[in-house]
Enzyme design. Sequence first.
Site, PDB file in Angstrom:
ATOM      1  N   GLY A  29       0.835  -1.200   0.000  1.00  0.00           N
ATOM      2  CA  GLY A  29       0.000   0.000   0.000  1.00  0.00           C
ATOM      3  C   GLY A  29       0.865   1.243   0.000  1.00  0.00           C
ATOM      4  N   CYS A  30       0.364   2.307   0.568  1.00  0.00           N
ATOM      5  CA  CYS A  30       1.058   3.591   0.598  1.00  0.00           C
ATOM      6  C   CYS A  30       2.476   3.430   1.140  1.00  0.00           C
ATOM      7  CB  CYS A  30       0.276   4.576   1.460  1.00  0.00           C
ATOM      8  SG  CYS A  30       1.116   6.155   1.689  1.00  0.00           S
ATOM      9  N   PHE A  31       3.466   3.832   0.356  1.00  0.00           N
ATOM     10  CA  PHE A  31       4.847   3.622   0.785  1.00  0.00           C
ATOM     11  C   PHE A  31       5.263   4.488   1.964  1.00  0.00           C
ATOM     12  CE2 PHE A  31       6.394   5.869  -3.433  1.00  0.00           C
ATOM     13  CZ  PHE A  31       5.831   7.079  -3.048  1.00  0.00           C
TER      14      PHE A  31
END
Length: 188
Positions: A29-31
């Site tokens: 997901g969002c890094f």
Amino acid sequence: MSPASTSVPKLSKSLLHPSGNQVATIAAGCFWGTENIYRKQYGDKLTDLKVGYANGVTTSPSYQDVCSGSTQHAESLQISFDPSKVSYKELIQFFFLMHDPTTENRQGPDIGTQYRSSIFTFNEEEQKIAEQVKQETQKKWYPNHTIVTTVEPITNFWDAEEYHQLYLIKNPEGYECPSHFIRTTPKV
């Protein structure tokens, strides 16, 4: 294979990677949140971390390109680590517990192929470990759900823009995906 394809980077150009270190590359997901939770959990056990874009079909994509969904890159994290301090297996076990590996192309409210759950391996040993941990995790933590995480060889990695590096350290009030937390009980 064309000559140009051999020059495609698989390792962050700015990742500190001393001799003897190994690299794990994951997408959860969002890094920003992925990087942040690994820093909180492992701190000094890790040599360096870089966020970027992995396994897409274009070269040197921008954040806007990746967000469009047209590049097929995943927001990813490369972790340089000393295997005498932490093992690849331990980092992969943590990977499966710090995000939801049962949601395809999604983490919390973040939707798109760039938010897929993937482990990008550099060699057969990493591939074997990742597949083994995935199977063990499926049985123990997600018995009623299917883990959709892909385990695949890394084909490319492009550093994200500088403002994405250490984003939540630089912006403590910044967005964190609500699915990034350490699971302590199996998903029902």
